[in-house]
Design a protein around this motif. Structure first.
Motif, mmCIF file in Angstrom:
data_model
loop_
_atom_site.group_PDB
_atom_site.id
_atom_site.type_symbol
_atom_site.label_atom_id
_atom_site.label_comp_id
_atom_site.label_asym_id
_atom_site.label_seq_id
_atom_site.Cartn_x
_atom_site.Cartn_y
_atom_site.Cartn_z
ATOM 1 N N ASP A 98 2.242 2.689 6.740
ATOM 2 C CA ASP A 98 1.646 2.957 8.402
ATOM 3 C C ASP A 98 0.222 2.056 8.410
ATOM 4 O O ASP A 98 -0.067 1.646 9.602
ATOM 5 N N ASP A 99 -0.207 1.748 7.381
ATOM 6 C CA ASP A 99 -1.612 0.995 7.382
ATOM 7 C C ASP A 99 -1.382 -0.400 7.832
ATOM 8 O O ASP A 99 -2.213 -1.186 7.561
ATOM 9 N N MET A 100 0.011 -0.937 7.277
ATOM 10 C CA MET A 100 0.414 -2.429 7.196
ATOM 11 C C MET A 100 0.941 -2.725 8.521
ATOM 12 O O MET A 100 1.074 -3.786 8.966
ATOM 13 N N LEU A 101 1.525 -1.847 9.182
ATOM 14 C CA LEU A 101 2.560 -2.168 10.264
ATOM 15 C C LEU A 101 1.875 -2.249 11.599
ATOM 16 O O LEU A 101 1.120 -1.076 11.903
ATOM 17 N N ILE B 119 -7.077 0.016 6.036
ATOM 18 C CA ILE B 119 -6.175 -1.014 6.889
ATOM 19 C C ILE B 119 -6.632 -2.419 6.690
ATOM 20 O O ILE B 119 -5.623 -3.115 6.655
ATOM 21 N N PHE C 152 0.950 -1.206 -0.008
ATOM 22 C CA PHE C 152 -0.057 -0.058 0.039
ATOM 23 C C PHE C 152 0.894 1.260 0.045
ATOM 24 O O PHE C 152 2.031 1.350 0.363
ATOM 25 N N ARG D 30 -1.702 -9.181 3.591
ATOM 26 C CA ARG D 30 -0.652 -9.851 4.392
ATOM 27 C C ARG D 30 -0.922 -11.171 4.810
ATOM 28 O O ARG D 30 -0.437 -11.870 5.669
ATOM 29 N N GLN E 161 -4.241 -5.358 5.717
ATOM 30 C CA GLN E 161 -3.977 -6.491 6.419
ATOM 31 C C GLN E 161 -4.225 -7.948 5.684
ATOM 32 O O GLN E 161 -3.557 -8.878 5.748
#
Lengths: 285, 268
Positions: free
Chosen positions: A91-94, B174, A87, B181, B178
């Protein structure tokens, strides 16, 4: 013999719940080893289209197949092992407490054997030059390193295709160079790369194929030379070819499309009485 | 999750003054908390649903709210049905357990009271979005200030509401990030796995909200928020005859409700 198709879109239409049709009847094939840049104005449908590549969005009509499998019936968690998506905002992933944990999270959720997860994490830390940061909290990293970590997270699932949504946005020059270098490396290792960007010099320097989107349709498609040679058409789509391309045209070069400064210098040397000292480093675009 | 933002345009409710809608909201809140009788609460629910349809609001948010509320409703119903001290026994369940107030029987009063409590929450859940979806935020802010609510408090309220859609958007992004992932939010599986998955959503969401609030603080300070000045408003709000009628109706309803309650109606 052409490379096999990895992603196939057939007459894809997409309608948001609010009634806005973001994609109009798009058919497209992405081949193994492609390095494609999607460009276009904001709202032209770039992100909406690429979100179909890993099942984040399902077509309202038409079909999208990934390695021969229809995305309509597949979960994103399954497709994420085939198509990695990074993305725009890392910061949207972590969310984990260390870089190593962050990389390990995806494979752990997919129930990969713990020993394999550890080995994978170590190899990715090494590969992405994050080894010294393995125990650092992700939010203590610079934006560039957070972006690398987001790539590492996608890499941990070992996908064949990588999609990067505006990977250089908000990065300084060296940050951009670093992330694009990383994407180039992935491509050199045989991965298929799709990027969305507004940065035309990056497209000219890195991509092998360019797709210009406009109002949910493909307006132009071809190699960077083919696309950036159509300066007027690009202008009508509110886009602009790289400055070096426009300068070459202004100076009268019409037989080919110049995309990089080294090409420009070569061309100038054939036209003007200037010599570039041998070995002198030329600035990057 | 549904979006709490302005949805109704050119409807009779949207044309009402913000103050009228706030008074209507307050009256419904008071009445629904005043009564415990299923019949009275059902009548209030019918009134709120009628307002929803008069406002020409879509039904999708209602469905989404009810889906979200379903499990909470089931828990409330079970607790009330089993532990309300009713007198009309219907089904014998087990021996009485006085320590937790369980009589051993499923009672008619328990069922009615449980349903009433569920519907009470439904009314509260519906009436607040009804207000927000029919009132542009600047009008809501003006209405609060005109009702002598301190400006800073009104600002906090409207800012929180204006941030809701952006938080909902970020939450969706978000969640998508996710999912990419390998995290799945909807699959069956262990509770712990689901809890871990929700952490992956909540941490970036909360940290993002903190960052946004810091940015907002800087923006507010740079625009002299809190300066000791007499504030004027771009919008003007005036009561129309329809507003007067609605307010009069709301107060009449409140008076009748209080009178009934004082005389012992509307409660078990």
């Amino acid at each position: 013999m052409p490379e096999p198709v990895v992603i196939q879109c057939r007459e894809v239409n997409f309608l948001y719940p609010n009634g806005v049709q973001a994609i109009h009847n798009i058919s497209l094939s992405i081949y193994r080893g492609d390095y494609i840049a999607f460009v276009g104005q904001n709202g032209s449908g770039k992100t909406t289209l690429v979100k179909h590549f890993n099942g984040l969005l399902k077509p309202s009509s038409g079909s999208v197949t990934v390695f021969g499998e229809e995305t309509r019936d597949k979960k994103v968690s399954y497709l994420s092992r085939k198509v990695g998506y990074v993305f725009q905002n890392p910061d949207d992933m972590l969310f984990s407490s260390s870089v190593a944990d962050e990389i390990a999270y995806g494979p752990r959720m997919l129930k990969v054997d713990p020993e394999q997860v550890s080995a994978k994490v170590e190899s990715i830390l090494q590969e992405l030059d994050l080894k010294n940061l393995r125990d650092t909290h992700p939010f203590a990293l610079s934006l560039g390193d957070r972006q690398r970590l987001a790539v590492a997270c996608a890499l941990s699932l070992d996908p064949e295709v990588f999609v990067f949504d505006e990977p250089t946005t908000g990065q300084d020059f060296f940050g951009s160079q670093s992330i694009m270098g990383l994407i180039d490396e992935l491509h050199q290792k045989g991965k298929t790369v799709v990027i969305i960007t507004h940065d035309m010099p990056i497209v000219a320097e890195h991509a092998q194929r360019v797709i210009v989107m406009n109002k949910g349709e493909i307006a132009l498609e071809g190699s960077p030379q083919e696309v950036f040679s159509q300066v007027e058409k690009l202008q009508s789509l509110s886009l602009k070819a790289p400055q070096v391309t426009l300068l070459a045209r202004a100076l009268g070069e019409s037989s080919r499309t110049i995309l990089h400064i080294p090409e420009m210098v070569d061309w100038l040397q054939t036209r003007l009485p200037v010599t570039i000292k041998s070995g002198e480093e030329l600035p990057h675009v | 999750m549904f979006s709490v933002s302005l949805k109704s345009r050119n409807s009779p409710l949207q044309k009402l003054d913000g103050r009228t809608k706030l008074i209507f909201l307050a009256v419904i809140f008071i009445l629904v908390l005043l009564f415990t009788d299923l019949l009275y609460i059902t009548a209030l629910l019918a009134l709120v649903l009628a307002a929803w349809f008069i406002a020409k609001l879509p039904t999708q948010p209602l469905k989404e709210m009810m889906q979200f509320f379903l499990w909470i409703a089931v828990i409330i119903l079970i607790v009330q049905v089993f532990f309300y001290p009713g007198t009309t026994n219907l089904v014998h369940i087990s021996k009485p357990v006085p320590a937790i107030g369980f009589s051993g029987y499923l009672t008619l009063e328990g069922i009615l009271f449980g349903l009433a409590m569920v519907l009470r929450l439904v009314v509260i859940m519906i009436v607040a979005p009804l207000m927000v979806m029919t009132t542009p935020l600047p009008e809501l802010m003006l209405a609060l200030v005109k009702l002598k609510i301190p400006y800073k408090f009104a600002f906090i309220m409207t800012t929180a509401l204006s941030l809701l859609p952006s938080i909902q958007n970020r939450s969706a992004i978000i969640q998508q990030a996710q999912l990419c992932r390998g995290i799945s939010y909807d699959s069956g599986g262990k509770f712990i796995t689901k809890l871990k998955a929700s952490v992956s959503l909540l941490i970036p969401l909360i940290l993002g909200a903190f960052r946004d609030s810091q940015t907002l603080e800087v923006a507010m300070n740079s625009r002299a928020f809190g300066a000791p000045i007499k504030r004027t408003f771009l919008l003007e709000s005036r009561f129309t005859p329809v507003d007067i009628l609605v307010i009069a109706g709301a107060f009449m309803l409140l008076t009748i409700g209080v009178m009934l309650r004082i005389r012992g109606f509307g409660v078990y």
